[in-house]
Scaffold this motif. Sequence first.
Motif, short mmCIF file in Angstrom:
data_model
loop_
_atom_site.label_atom_id
_atom_site.label_comp_id
_atom_site.label_asym_id
_atom_site.label_seq_id
_atom_site.Cartn_x
_atom_site.Cartn_y
_atom_site.Cartn_z
N HIS A 358 -3.23 11.51 -5.29
CA HIS A 358 -4.23 11.47 -4.37
C HIS A 358 -3.96 12.20 -2.89
O HIS A 358 -4.45 12.06 -2.04
CB HIS A 358 -4.64 10.15 -3.84
N HIS A 359 -2.62 12.76 -2.93
CA HIS A 359 -2.05 13.18 -1.77
C HIS A 359 -1.97 12.44 -0.56
O HIS A 359 -2.36 12.97 0.46
CB HIS A 359 -2.63 14.71 -1.63
N LEU A 360 -1.64 11.19 -0.63
CA LEU A 360 -1.65 10.30 0.31
C LEU A 360 -0.10 10.01 0.40
O LEU A 360 0.74 9.82 -0.55
CB LEU A 360 -2.39 9.02 0.11
N THR A 361 0.31 10.01 1.63
CA THR A 361 1.71 9.80 2.26
C THR A 361 2.25 8.75 3.23
O THR A 361 3.09 8.19 3.14
CB THR A 361 2.26 10.97 2.69
N GLU A 362 0.87 8.08 3.61
CA GLU A 362 1.24 7.08 4.83
C GLU A 362 0.72 5.77 4.20
O GLU A 362 -0.43 5.80 3.51
CB GLU A 362 0.41 7.42 5.95
N VAL A 363 1.37 4.59 4.62
CA VAL A 363 0.88 3.29 4.21
C VAL A 363 -0.43 2.98 4.72
O VAL A 363 -1.36 2.41 4.15
CB VAL A 363 1.88 2.56 4.99
N SER A 364 -0.82 3.42 6.09
CA SER A 364 -2.17 3.34 6.49
C SER A 364 -3.31 3.89 5.48
O SER A 364 -4.45 3.59 5.94
CB SER A 364 -2.06 3.67 7.89
N GLN A 365 -2.83 4.74 4.74
CA GLN A 365 -4.08 5.42 4.04
C GLN A 365 -4.05 4.77 2.72
O GLN A 365 -4.86 5.31 1.91
CB GLN A 365 -3.51 7.01 3.84
N LEU A 366 -3.38 3.74 2.43
CA LEU A 366 -3.38 3.18 0.94
C LEU A 366 -4.75 1.85 0.70
O LEU A 366 -4.29 1.39 -0.28
CB LEU A 366 -1.94 2.61 0.83
N ASP A 367 -5.50 1.93 1.68
CA ASP A 367 -6.45 0.93 1.41
C ASP A 367 -7.34 1.05 0.05
O ASP A 367 -7.79 2.26 -0.14
CB ASP A 367 -7.55 0.89 2.41
N GLY A 368 -7.27 0.34 -0.99
CA GLY A 368 -7.95 0.41 -1.98
C GLY A 368 -7.27 1.15 -3.16
O GLY A 368 -7.92 1.25 -4.33
N ILE A 369 -5.97 1.77 -2.90
CA ILE A 369 -5.47 2.61 -3.88
C ILE A 369 -5.06 1.76 -5.08
O ILE A 369 -5.16 2.52 -6.14
CB ILE A 369 -4.20 3.20 -3.18
N GLY A 370 -4.85 0.49 -5.00
CA GLY A 370 -4.61 -0.38 -6.21
C GLY A 370 -5.96 -0.20 -7.31
O GLY A 370 -5.80 -0.42 -8.44
N ARG A 371 -7.04 -0.08 -6.72
CA ARG A 371 -8.18 -0.17 -7.46
C ARG A 371 -8.39 1.24 -8.14
O ARG A 371 -8.94 1.27 -9.40
CB ARG A 371 -9.35 -0.57 -6.57
N LYS A 372 -7.76 2.36 -7.57
CA LYS A 372 -7.99 3.65 -8.29
C LYS A 372 -6.65 4.03 -9.10
O LYS A 372 -7.03 4.46 -10.24
CB LYS A 372 -7.85 4.56 -7.22
N MET A 373 -5.66 3.14 -8.92
CA MET A 373 -4.54 3.22 -9.42
C MET A 373 -3.66 1.89 -9.86
O MET A 373 -2.79 1.65 -9.43
CB MET A 373 -3.56 4.35 -8.83
N PRO A 374 -4.39 1.16 -10.69
CA PRO A 374 -3.87 -0.12 -10.93
C PRO A 374 -2.59 -0.34 -11.52
O PRO A 374 -1.78 -1.09 -11.25
CB PRO A 374 -5.06 -0.72 -11.83
N ILE A 375 -2.25 0.77 -12.62
CA ILE A 375 -0.94 0.75 -13.04
C ILE A 375 0.22 1.02 -12.21
O ILE A 375 1.18 0.57 -12.29
CB ILE A 375 -1.01 1.64 -14.20
N THR A 376 -0.10 2.21 -11.41
CA THR A 376 0.93 2.47 -10.57
C THR A 376 1.30 1.46 -9.32
O THR A 376 2.38 1.03 -9.11
CB THR A 376 0.39 3.87 -9.77
N LEU A 377 0.16 0.76 -8.87
CA LEU A 377 0.40 -0.06 -7.71
C LEU A 377 0.76 -1.44 -8.46
O LEU A 377 1.63 -2.18 -7.78
CB LEU A 377 -0.75 -0.44 -6.78
N GLY A 378 0.64 -1.83 -9.96
CA GLY A 378 1.02 -2.89 -10.41
C GLY A 378 2.48 -2.85 -10.57
O GLY A 378 3.29 -3.81 -9.95
N THR A 379 3.19 -1.59 -11.09
CA THR A 379 4.50 -1.58 -11.15
C THR A 379 5.11 -1.45 -9.65
O THR A 379 6.07 -1.97 -9.59
CB THR A 379 4.63 -0.14 -11.98
#
Length: 506
Positions: A358-379
């Motif tokens: 998703h080309h995101l680098t900032e914590v403030s940009q990560l709203d909802g990223i776990g819903r798009k990348m559940p494996i990544t954010l789960g690990t």
Amino acid sequence: MTSTLLMDIALLLPFAGAIGIWLAGRWPNLREAVTLATAGGLFIVVITLLMRVLDGERPEIHPIQLFPGVSIDFVLEPLGMLFATVASTLWIVNSVYSIGYMRGNNEPRQTPFYICFAVAIGGAIGVSFAGNLLTLFLYYELLTLSTYPLVTHKGTDEAKAKGRVYLILLMGTSMLLMLPAIIWVLTAAGTTEFTPGGVLAGAGLTTGMLAVLYTIFMYGIGKAALMPVHFWLPAAMVAPTPVSALLHAVAVVKAGVFSVLKITVYIFGIDLLAETGASLPVAYIAGATVVLASMVALTRDNLKARLAYSTVSQLSYVVMAAAIATPAAVIGAAMHIAAHAVSKITLFFGAGAIYTAHHLTEVSQLDGIGRKMPITLGTFLIGSLSIIGLPPLIGVWSKWWIGVGGADADQYWVLAVLMISSLLNIAYLMPIAARGFFVAPPDAKPGEPVALKEAPIACLLALLATAALCLLLFFGASELETLLAEIAPVDAAQPPVEGEANVNLQ
């Protein structure tokens, strides 16, 4: 096959692999196959040596005699085997991840990337097998030089500027501080050989001289990132994420804290340090670094920068524990090398996967990223909980042993440092998972499911592997303690979770 021959193979294989990668550079699939085959071969050799060390073997090779009392020596012992095992295991995982990341981002100069990576692993194996300070120093410098092209991989002005910071700080501290300290040891003790119990007990150094020498060593080992010699580490985050993982988890900073621990145990000796208190000033500095670096991490919105300052903090756990100089603290310091390696590489893999997908680098940009990348954010969450020190993840054991070691030395402020830093770990890591899972993505449409988009499969496989290691090492902690019992024999302490890793280390 003899153990000495296996040592030769382990020391030479990464460099042979680098040549093979260069020869296969025109064919990406073959190049990456050579990388994976070399990493797999090294892992098999190191694990074979690990089994033999656990059975009591202590093989040595002495290839070069420079002049009387000074030579290039390699010796296998438990602490070195721990570092070699961490480096060889994570090289495989990082290589798999690199294939997905480098291809997914169409990174340039991929062949030089894999070549330098292999040479860096060769440097790490040399550091882990080093039988004296001179051998350690030479491979330590090789590790710096081989990773500099990786830090400047992108070739931008920013990468070149931060690469200079990286090189100047690491080479400067080692040449101006570490090398003179090695000469001081040779002059005082007549040897630089790593010796159980240390070599300085009868060297005639006063407590003040020992304190100065120990402090020079700790700052000379710039890869340990003790404040204020830590700026190179955040600067190096300009590199691609697989390089960040190499710097933080596989080789570079681990070579730093490994050197801290090896010099503490085998040059000074924990009995001498405990008797004189010569290392306590460094323990105080390291304790302050643990807390201050965590506070800085809390202020960083860039995800890799936040993780970089987290690493500065976590490295000082090892330095603080080594400087406490009790057997339990040394066990904790050694275990934290492995615990931080698998935990932090998971976090950096997660950051790189988010960037790739998703080309995101900032914590403030990560709203909802776990819903798009559940494996990544789960690990990523698993790695975060291990860094915080919660069971059933490996991070709890190293903090437990460090706390026990602090109490054994009547340094109860260590317990306060551990508690404060754990709270700060929660403060800068848990909001990432919370906003990723519980805040809606900014582009979400009411009533419509969020589209899944994970990183390439190679990235996900690496993430799942390192997250699994965080869990497996928790249940395998007794094997780690058994390996480390020789360097710091202690009575078994009650573990934080009943029934786990309760072994007698006498």
